[in-house]
Scaffold this motif. Sequence first.
Motif, short mmCIF file in Angstrom:
data_model
loop_
_atom_site.label_atom_id
_atom_site.label_comp_id
_atom_site.label_asym_id
_atom_site.label_seq_id
_atom_site.Cartn_x
_atom_site.Cartn_y
_atom_site.Cartn_z
N PRO A 220 1.21 2.31 -10.61
CA PRO A 220 2.23 1.47 -9.97
C PRO A 220 1.80 0.02 -9.82
O PRO A 220 2.62 -0.84 -9.48
CB PRO A 220 2.42 2.14 -8.60
CG PRO A 220 1.15 2.89 -8.36
CD PRO A 220 0.67 3.33 -9.70
N TRP A 221 0.51 -0.25 -10.08
CA TRP A 221 -0.01 -1.61 -9.94
C TRP A 221 -0.12 -2.32 -11.28
O TRP A 221 -0.53 -3.48 -11.33
CB TRP A 221 -1.39 -1.56 -9.28
CG TRP A 221 -1.47 -0.58 -8.16
CD1 TRP A 221 -2.13 0.61 -8.14
CD2 TRP A 221 -0.83 -0.69 -6.88
NE1 TRP A 221 -1.95 1.25 -6.94
CE2 TRP A 221 -1.16 0.47 -6.14
CE3 TRP A 221 -0.02 -1.67 -6.30
CZ2 TRP A 221 -0.69 0.68 -4.85
CZ3 TRP A 221 0.45 -1.46 -5.02
CH2 TRP A 221 0.11 -0.29 -4.30
N GLU A 277 2.98 3.24 2.44
CA GLU A 277 2.28 4.50 2.23
C GLU A 277 3.08 5.61 2.90
O GLU A 277 3.16 5.67 4.13
CB GLU A 277 0.86 4.42 2.81
CG GLU A 277 0.02 5.65 2.53
CD GLU A 277 0.31 6.79 3.48
OE1 GLU A 277 0.82 7.83 3.00
OE2 GLU A 277 0.04 6.66 4.69
N CYS A 278 3.68 6.48 2.10
CA CYS A 278 4.56 7.52 2.62
C CYS A 278 4.09 8.91 2.21
O CYS A 278 4.91 9.81 1.96
CB CYS A 278 5.99 7.29 2.13
SG CYS A 278 6.71 5.70 2.62
N ILE A 288 -5.05 3.27 -2.07
CA ILE A 288 -4.17 2.11 -2.12
C ILE A 288 -4.97 0.82 -1.95
O ILE A 288 -4.77 -0.15 -2.69
CB ILE A 288 -3.08 2.22 -1.04
CG1 ILE A 288 -2.10 3.35 -1.39
CG2 ILE A 288 -2.32 0.90 -0.89
CD1 ILE A 288 -1.08 3.63 -0.31
N SER A 289 -5.89 0.79 -0.99
CA SER A 289 -6.67 -0.42 -0.77
C SER A 289 -7.52 -0.78 -1.98
O SER A 289 -7.71 -1.96 -2.29
CB SER A 289 -7.57 -0.22 0.46
OG SER A 289 -8.31 -1.40 0.74
N THR A 290 -8.02 0.22 -2.68
CA THR A 290 -8.84 -0.02 -3.87
C THR A 290 -8.01 -0.57 -5.03
O THR A 290 -8.47 -1.44 -5.77
CB THR A 290 -9.53 1.28 -4.31
OG1 THR A 290 -10.38 1.74 -3.25
CG2 THR A 290 -10.37 1.07 -5.57
N GLN A 291 -6.79 -0.09 -5.17
CA GLN A 291 -6.00 -0.41 -6.35
C GLN A 291 -4.98 -1.53 -6.16
O GLN A 291 -4.61 -2.20 -7.12
CB GLN A 291 -5.27 0.85 -6.83
CG GLN A 291 -6.21 1.98 -7.24
CD GLN A 291 -5.47 3.24 -7.63
OE1 GLN A 291 -4.24 3.32 -7.55
NE2 GLN A 291 -6.21 4.25 -8.05
#
Length: 383
Positions: A220-221, A277-278, A288-291
Motif C-alpha cells: 500500500p506504500w 490502523e484498523c 506500519i511504522s517501518t513501512q
Amino acid sequence: MRAVVCHRSELTVEELPELTPGRGQVLVRVLRSGICGSDLHVRHHAQLTHDTISEVGYHDFMTPDDRVVLGHEFVGEVVAYGPKTRSRWQAGTRVVSLPVLGTDGGVQMTGLTPKAGGGYAEYVLVSEAMTMEVPDGVSLDHAAMTEPLAVAWHAVRKGHLGRKDTAVVIGCGPIGLAVILLLKASGVKRVIASDPSPGRRNLARRCRADVVIDPARESPWHEFVDDKRYLTDAVSYLRLGLTTMERLRRLPKVPWWRAFQAAEVAGALPKGPVVFECVGVPGIIEQISTQAPMLSRIVIVGVCMEPDTFRPVMAVNKEHEFRFAFGYDPAEFRQVLMWLADGTLDPSPLHTGTVGLDGVAAAFDQLGDPEKHAKILIDPTAE
C-alpha cells in the motif's frame, strides 16, 4: 422478555424479567441491534478487558462470571418513560441512543456490564438525555449502524485530514470499511485500502475506496516511493531540507528562514499520508511504522487485546505521529445520523446479514470468517 445472555463465553437465549425505566430513563423496544467487533472480543476476553478498563476508572465492566446482555448498537421505538423525564417523544417513535445509561449507581456502559443490559434483547433501557429521534426516511438497518459509524467519524476527525490529503486504511473489517465511508463522506479525495481478504477488498470498493490493495501482491506504500510529494527516509528528508534552504537563500531581500516559515504556514512543506490502523493485532503498529513514509500521521483504531511492541527509534527517525481513537462524542453521533438522513452516508455495503435472537450464537461464529460477513444485525422481533 427474551434476550441473549453471555456467560463464561457462552451465548444463550433466556427469558429475563421485564425492564422498568428508572429516573431519567426510557424503555425502548429493540427493532435492530448490531453485532460489534468489541462484542466478539469481550466474549472471550472479558476479564482482560475488565482489568484494563478498571485501571482507567470504570470498575463495573463485565467479567466472564457475569451474566450480561450484550449489544451497544441499536435502534428501537419508545415504549415508556421513567420518573424525572421530559417524555419528549410519543410512544412508537423510532430512536437511537448513545450506549451510556445513567443509573442511581452511576453511569454504566450499556451492553458491557451486568448493570445495564444491551440490545441483544426485546427491550433496552436508555438515558433520555442521550437519545435522539431517527429522522424520517432512515431505514432501521441504517439507523442501527449509527453507533459504529460514529466511532469511525471520531477516528477520521482524529486524523485532521484535508480534502487533498491521502488516507491509507489498513484493514477492511467493519470498522475499516466504516472509516472508508466516513473519509469519503467528509470529502477526502484519495483513499487507499489494504486487506488480504478478497471479500473485504470487494466491500472496500463498494464503500468507494479509490485504490484497493492486496498486501500479499503489492504494497500500500508503493505509490509513495515515486511520488515527489512524499519522503520515504531520513536521507531524502535532509536532502530536501538542504536543497530548499539553498533555494531560499537566493531569494532577494527575503531571509531564507522567513520564507521557510511562510511555506510552513501555507502547508507547502512535505507531509506524509494519514494512516488508519484498523486491524488490532500485535505487530501491526510496528509494521506500519517501518513501512509508512516519513511524517505520516497514524491513527490507531483497531483494538489490540494483547500487549504489543514497536520500535520508537523508527517512529522518531520518521517523525511519525500516533493518535489513538476511542468512542465518539454526542455531536459526532448526531452528525452521522444527519448524514444518514440526507444520503451523504450509505452504509449498505456493511450490512451482510440479519438474524433473530436464536441465530446470534451462530452469527458470532460466522463473523470469524472475513469472506462471509462484515456486519450482522439482530432483529429481536423475528421468529
